[in-house]
Design an enzyme around this catalytic site. Structure first.
Site, PDB file in Angstrom:
ATOM      1  N   SER A 131       0.833  -1.201   0.000  1.00  0.00           N
ATOM      2  CA  SER A 131       0.000   0.000   0.000  1.00  0.00           C
ATOM      3  C   SER A 131       0.867   1.250   0.000  1.00  0.00           C
ATOM      4  O   SER A 131       2.004   1.234   0.509  1.00  0.00           O
ATOM      5  CB  SER A 131      -0.855  -0.022   1.272  1.00  0.00           C
ATOM      6  OG  SER A 131      -1.409   1.237   1.527  1.00  0.00           O
ATOM      7  N   TYR A 155      -1.478  -1.039  11.016  1.00  0.00           N
ATOM      8  CA  TYR A 155      -1.767  -1.603   9.688  1.00  0.00           C
ATOM      9  C   TYR A 155      -0.598  -1.329   8.734  1.00  0.00           C
ATOM     10  O   TYR A 155      -0.062  -2.235   8.080  1.00  0.00           O
ATOM     11  CB  TYR A 155      -3.069  -1.013   9.128  1.00  0.00           C
ATOM     12  CG  TYR A 155      -3.248  -1.242   7.644  1.00  0.00           C
ATOM     13  CD1 TYR A 155      -3.537  -2.514   7.161  1.00  0.00           C
ATOM     14  CD2 TYR A 155      -3.106  -0.201   6.718  1.00  0.00           C
ATOM     15  CE1 TYR A 155      -3.679  -2.744   5.796  1.00  0.00           C
ATOM     16  CE2 TYR A 155      -3.245  -0.416   5.360  1.00  0.00           C
ATOM     17  CZ  TYR A 155      -3.528  -1.692   4.904  1.00  0.00           C
ATOM     18  OH  TYR A 155      -3.664  -1.907   3.552  1.00  0.00           O
ATOM     19  N   LYS A 159       2.425  -3.835   6.669  1.00  0.00           N
ATOM     20  CA  LYS A 159       2.785  -3.834   5.242  1.00  0.00           C
ATOM     21  C   LYS A 159       4.300  -3.666   5.091  1.00  0.00           C
ATOM     22  O   LYS A 159       4.933  -4.314   4.258  1.00  0.00           O
ATOM     23  CB  LYS A 159       2.050  -2.721   4.495  1.00  0.00           C
ATOM     24  CG  LYS A 159       0.549  -2.924   4.396  1.00  0.00           C
ATOM     25  CD  LYS A 159       0.202  -4.105   3.507  1.00  0.00           C
ATOM     26  CE  LYS A 159      -1.281  -4.379   3.462  1.00  0.00           C
ATOM     27  NZ  LYS A 159      -1.620  -5.692   2.894  1.00  0.00           N
TER      28      LYS A 159
END
Ligand code: NAD
Ligand code: UD1
Length: 344
Positions: A131, A155, A159
């Site tokens: 992302s 989050y 990643k």
């Protein structure tokens, strides 16, 4: 026909990618535990494809089962979509995110390694859903892949850790082929209106929220800040049609299978749109008003974020084609036809 295993294949991006793979002559196998999706997605996919898709229902955390899936299907490649993705929830429940996202990726890589040991004739091939969140608060725009990475929430941290895991593994196993795709802001839906984004509860992201206001499910949109250093003061993002994103995955799989070289690329349009531009485009596409109020900035938001998509174009021959108007038209077709998502 080459089989491609899609973990999280019943989710928003996975379901669109499954159809793009079929159109490109691949055979997708959808693997999902339906933690954030609905089994009815498979019925919708079958309606669009004109035939049923293969489903493996289960959890990526179950390495032995994954190994069995890999043994049975012998996929030419794996796309790893499965994971949790809500930023706010990751702040409240960090362990859920570290476990499902990081342990899930370790579990998949271990299963792939074991499957490769049993059958060393093909190189393990993996595409990973990363992302733009890995760029944190970028120093400038457009963002190229060599920008420094950072994280502002658990989050985003997952990643970053998974990217690092893939790079370390690839350094130790140069025969593996890995494509890391850093998505910007995926929006829109399949033009059939049969599949789309179906967020549980109150949407965190702009486009599904705007769509629910337009359809009359929510009274108004809160615009998080109008005092950013941007042309109209509202946040600017690189919205990319999910159909373009799906095509990006097909291009990534093809490049890995044909050339065998790993890569990390941005998948974005290279254009930024403000919150108010999105509101106006959605009003036009839907013919409905989208009332809004200016609200305080959302903590952790950046003023502007858009991609330099040049590397993906050079390496994959891929470029986003759809306009903001098309993103809104397709999102509206999905939202108005399925006001309560897959539970409609
Ligand atoms: P999604 O939630 O719609 O899809 C993820 C799917 O994975 C769901 O169907 C869910 O049921 C499944 N899943 C979750 N944990 C699982 C597990 N342990 N075992 C098996 N299945 C599991 O999300 P999406 O929007 O399609 O995103 C796909 C990927 O892309 C995610 O990794 C996400 O972090 C990443 N991503 C998404 C966006 C976005 O805005 N949608 C942006 C950047 C990156
Ligand atoms: C968010 C996540 C990011 C994730 C991405 C997935 C945060 C801080 N960032 O990015 O980690 O990868 O989703 O697509 O959550 N907005 C409003 N009102 C709303 C919702 C959003 O004004 O109700 C504004 C935001 O302030 C922002 C823009 O709309 O300027 C886009 O927001 P959103 O869709 O949540 O995406 P990102 O913030 O880019």
């Amino acid at each position: 026909m080459k089989t491609i295993l899609l973990t999280g294949g019943a989710g928003y991006i996975g379901s669109h990618t499954a159809l793009a793979l079929i159109a490109a002559g691949f055979e997708p196998v959808v693997l999902d535990n339906f933690a954030n999706s609905h089994p009815v997605v498979l019925d919708r996919l079958a309606r669009i494809a004109g035939r049923p898709l293969v489903l493996e229902q289960g959890d990526v955390l179950d390495t032995d089962w994954l190994q069995d899936v890999l043994r049975r299907h012998r996929p030419a490649g794996v796309v790893h979509f499965a994971g949790d993705k809500a930023v706010g929830e990751s702040v409240a429940q960090p362990l859920k995110y570290f476990h499902n996202n990081i342990s899930g990726a370790v579990s998949l890589l271990r299963a792939m390694e074991a499957a490769h040991a049993e059958d060393p004739t093909t190189a393990p091939t993996l595409v990973f859903s990363s992302s733009a969140t890995v760029y944190g608060d970028p120093a400038s725009v457009p963002i190229t892949e060599d920008f420094p990475r950072s994280h502002t929430n658990p989050y985003g941290h997952t990643k970053l850790v998974i990217e690092d895991m893939l790079y370390a593994l690839n350094a130790a196993r140069p025969a593996w082929r890995m494509g890391v795709l850093r998505y910007f802001n995926p929006v829109g839906a399949h033009p059939s209106g049969l599949i789309g984004e179906d967020p549980a509860g109150i949407p965190n992201n702009l486009m599904p929220f705007v769509a629910q206001v337009a359809v009359g499910q929510r009274e108004h949109l809160n615009v998080f800040g109008d005092d950013y250093p941007t042309p109209d003061g509202t946040g600017v993002r690189d919205y990319i049609h999910v159909q373009d994103l799906a095509a990006g995955h097909v291009a990534a799989i093809r490049a890995l299978l044909d050339r065998g070289e790993s890569f990390t690329v941005n998948l974005g349009t290279g254009r930024g749109h403000s919150v108010l531009e999105v509101v106006r485009a959605f009003e036009k596409a839907s013919g409905r008003p989208v009332p809004y109020r200016i609200a305080p900035r959302r903590p952790g938001d950046v003023a502007q974020c858009w991609a330099d998509p040049g590397l993906a174009q050079r390496l994959l021959g891929w470029q986003a084609k759809h306009t903001l108007e098309e993103m809104c038209t397709d999102a509206w077709r999905w939202q108005s036809g399925n006001p309560a998502g897959y539970r409609s």
